[in-house]
Design a protein around this motif. Structure first.
Motif, PDB file in Angstrom:
ATOM      1  N   PRO A  37     -30.224  92.789  11.731  1.00  0.00           N
ATOM      2  CA  PRO A  37     -31.442  93.438  12.217  1.00  0.00           C
ATOM      3  C   PRO A  37     -32.527  93.641  11.157  1.00  0.00           C
ATOM      4  N   SER A  38     -32.162  93.706   9.880  1.00  0.00           N
ATOM      5  CA  SER A  38     -33.175  93.906   8.843  1.00  0.00           C
ATOM      6  C   SER A  38     -33.895  92.607   8.457  1.00  0.00           C
ATOM      7  N   ASN A  39     -33.424  91.481   8.947  1.00  0.00           N
ATOM      8  CA  ASN A  39     -34.039  90.183   8.660  1.00  0.00           C
ATOM      9  C   ASN A  39     -35.207  89.969   9.633  1.00  0.00           C
ATOM     10  N   THR A  40     -36.424  89.822   9.101  1.00  0.00           N
ATOM     11  CA  THR A  40     -37.604  89.654   9.954  1.00  0.00           C
ATOM     12  C   THR A  40     -38.009  88.197  10.148  1.00  0.00           C
ATOM     13  N   ARG A  41     -37.275  87.267   9.542  1.00  0.00           N
ATOM     14  CA  ARG A  41     -37.578  85.846   9.731  1.00  0.00           C
ATOM     15  C   ARG A  41     -37.261  85.434  11.172  1.00  0.00           C
ATOM     16  N   SER A  42     -37.919  84.397  11.629  1.00  0.00           N
ATOM     17  CA  SER A  42     -37.797  84.009  13.033  1.00  0.00           C
ATOM     18  C   SER A  42     -36.998  82.735  13.241  1.00  0.00           C
ATOM     19  N   PRO A  43     -35.998  82.777  14.133  1.00  0.00           N
ATOM     20  CA  PRO A  43     -35.297  81.540  14.491  1.00  0.00           C
ATOM     21  C   PRO A  43     -36.209  80.665  15.346  1.00  0.00           C
ATOM     22  N   ILE A  44     -36.009  79.352  15.247  1.00  0.00           N
ATOM     23  CA  ILE A  44     -36.824  78.414  16.018  1.00  0.00           C
ATOM     24  C   ILE A  44     -35.895  77.509  16.823  1.00  0.00           C
ATOM     25  N   PHE A  45     -36.020  77.586  18.131  1.00  0.00           N
ATOM     26  CA  PHE A  45     -35.293  76.720  19.058  1.00  0.00           C
ATOM     27  C   PHE A  45     -36.369  75.956  19.823  1.00  0.00           C
ATOM     28  N   ASN A  46     -36.982  74.979  19.174  1.00  0.00           N
ATOM     29  CA  ASN A  46     -38.175  74.305  19.680  1.00  0.00           C
ATOM     30  C   ASN A  46     -37.936  72.800  19.679  1.00  0.00           C
ATOM     31  N   GLY A  47     -37.255  72.327  20.696  1.00  0.00           N
ATOM     32  CA  GLY A  47     -36.934  70.917  20.756  1.00  0.00           C
ATOM     33  C   GLY A  47     -37.400  70.287  22.051  1.00  0.00           C
ATOM     34  N   VAL A  48     -37.148  69.003  22.170  1.00  0.00           N
ATOM     35  CA  VAL A  48     -37.432  68.270  23.389  1.00  0.00           C
ATOM     36  C   VAL A  48     -36.155  68.282  24.211  1.00  0.00           C
ATOM     37  N   SER A  49     -36.231  68.670  25.454  1.00  0.00           N
ATOM     38  CA  SER A  49     -35.048  68.786  26.318  1.00  0.00           C
ATOM     39  C   SER A  49     -34.019  69.735  25.707  1.00  0.00           C
ATOM     40  N   THR A  50     -34.464  70.909  25.300  1.00  0.00           N
ATOM     41  CA  THR A  50     -33.603  71.915  24.696  1.00  0.00           C
ATOM     42  C   THR A  50     -32.847  72.671  25.771  1.00  0.00           C
ATOM     43  N   THR A  51     -31.542  72.792  25.602  1.00  0.00           N
ATOM     44  CA  THR A  51     -30.710  73.571  26.515  1.00  0.00           C
ATOM     45  C   THR A  51     -29.912  74.564  25.683  1.00  0.00           C
ATOM     46  N   ILE A  52     -30.181  75.858  25.855  1.00  0.00           N
ATOM     47  CA  ILE A  52     -29.454  76.876  25.111  1.00  0.00           C
ATOM     48  C   ILE A  52     -28.933  77.928  26.071  1.00  0.00           C
ATOM     49  N   SER A  53     -27.740  78.441  25.763  1.00  0.00           N
ATOM     50  CA  SER A  53     -27.102  79.473  26.566  1.00  0.00           C
ATOM     51  C   SER A  53     -26.505  80.519  25.647  1.00  0.00           C
ATOM     52  N   GLY A  54     -26.357  81.736  26.155  1.00  0.00           N
ATOM     53  CA  GLY A  54     -25.695  82.796  25.408  1.00  0.00           C
ATOM     54  C   GLY A  54     -26.650  83.871  24.937  1.00  0.00           C
ATOM     55  N   LEU A  55     -26.140  84.740  24.092  1.00  0.00           N
ATOM     56  CA  LEU A  55     -26.914  85.835  23.523  1.00  0.00           C
ATOM     57  C   LEU A  55     -27.559  85.387  22.221  1.00  0.00           C
ATOM     58  N   ILE A  56     -28.856  85.602  22.111  1.00  0.00           N
ATOM     59  CA  ILE A  56     -29.585  85.414  20.857  1.00  0.00           C
ATOM     60  C   ILE A  56     -30.015  86.804  20.429  1.00  0.00           C
ATOM     61  N   TYR A  57     -29.442  87.288  19.323  1.00  0.00           N
ATOM     62  CA  TYR A  57     -29.701  88.638  18.848  1.00  0.00           C
ATOM     63  C   TYR A  57     -30.404  88.566  17.502  1.00  0.00           C
ATOM     64  N   ALA A  58     -31.702  88.836  17.507  1.00  0.00           N
ATOM     65  CA  ALA A  58     -32.512  88.827  16.289  1.00  0.00           C
ATOM     66  C   ALA A  58     -33.598  89.889  16.446  1.00  0.00           C
ATOM     67  N   PRO A  59     -33.211  91.173  16.475  1.00  0.00           N
ATOM     68  CA  PRO A  59     -34.178  92.229  16.788  1.00  0.00           C
ATOM     69  C   PRO A  59     -35.298  92.387  15.774  1.00  0.00           C
ATOM     70  N   GLY A  60     -35.097  91.941  14.550  1.00  0.00           N
ATOM     71  CA  GLY A  60     -36.132  92.055  13.540  1.00  0.00           C
ATOM     72  C   GLY A  60     -37.061  90.859  13.478  1.00  0.00           C
ATOM     73  N   ALA A  61     -36.749  89.804  14.223  1.00  0.00           N
ATOM     74  CA  ALA A  61     -37.554  88.577  14.184  1.00  0.00           C
ATOM     75  C   ALA A  61     -38.974  88.860  14.657  1.00  0.00           C
ATOM     76  N   THR A  62     -39.944  88.448  13.856  1.00  0.00           N
ATOM     77  CA  THR A  62     -41.339  88.734  14.182  1.00  0.00           C
ATOM     78  C   THR A  62     -41.953  87.743  15.158  1.00  0.00           C
ATOM     79  N   ASN A  63     -41.355  86.555  15.312  1.00  0.00           N
ATOM     80  CA  ASN A  63     -41.873  85.579  16.273  1.00  0.00           C
ATOM     81  C   ASN A  63     -40.862  84.466  16.502  1.00  0.00           C
TER      82      ASN A  63
END
Length: 108
Positions: A37-63
């Motif tokens: 939670p203290s990490n403010t960096r942002s994960p990027i799931f930005n692909g073509v035909s992206t399929t993701i499932s499940g919990l993504i927990y990044a409460p500190g992510a700014t974008n």
């Protein structure tokens, strides 16, 4: 995936046919990505035909950045998010016959 307080979150940018899903058994069942939670960096799931499932927990992510179509279910806990392109997600529904909450304890 797990990112520590000072770690770099995943960057899936421009990848064709990206498909990610969480483990189905064990203590991390249903959790695709956990970020300290203290990490403010942002994960990027930005692909073509992206399929993701499940919990993504990044409460500190700014974008956190998402693009594509979700899989079976997706639950996000992020500080802020951007949905690019033709994003279409079914949010906050657990998988069939399952719950994302295994044990809940309220303490004071």
């Amino acid at each position: 995936f797990y990112t520590t307080a000072n770690g770099q979150p995943p960057t899936f940018n421009g990848i064709s046919n990206l498909s990610l899903s969480p483990p189905t058994t064990g203590p991390n069942a249903g959790v695709l990505y956990y970020q300290d939670p203290s990490n403010t960096r942002s994960p990027i799931f930005n692909g073509v035909s992206t399929t993701i499932s499940g919990l993504i927990y990044a409460p500190g992510a700014t974008n956190a950045i998402f693009n594509g179509t979700a899989g079976q279910y997706l639950l996000m806990v992020v500080g802020a998010a951007t949905f690019n392109g033709s994003s279409a997600y079914d949010l906050a529904s657990p998988p069939p016959n399952a719950s994302l909450t295994h044990t809940t304890i309220l303490g004071e």
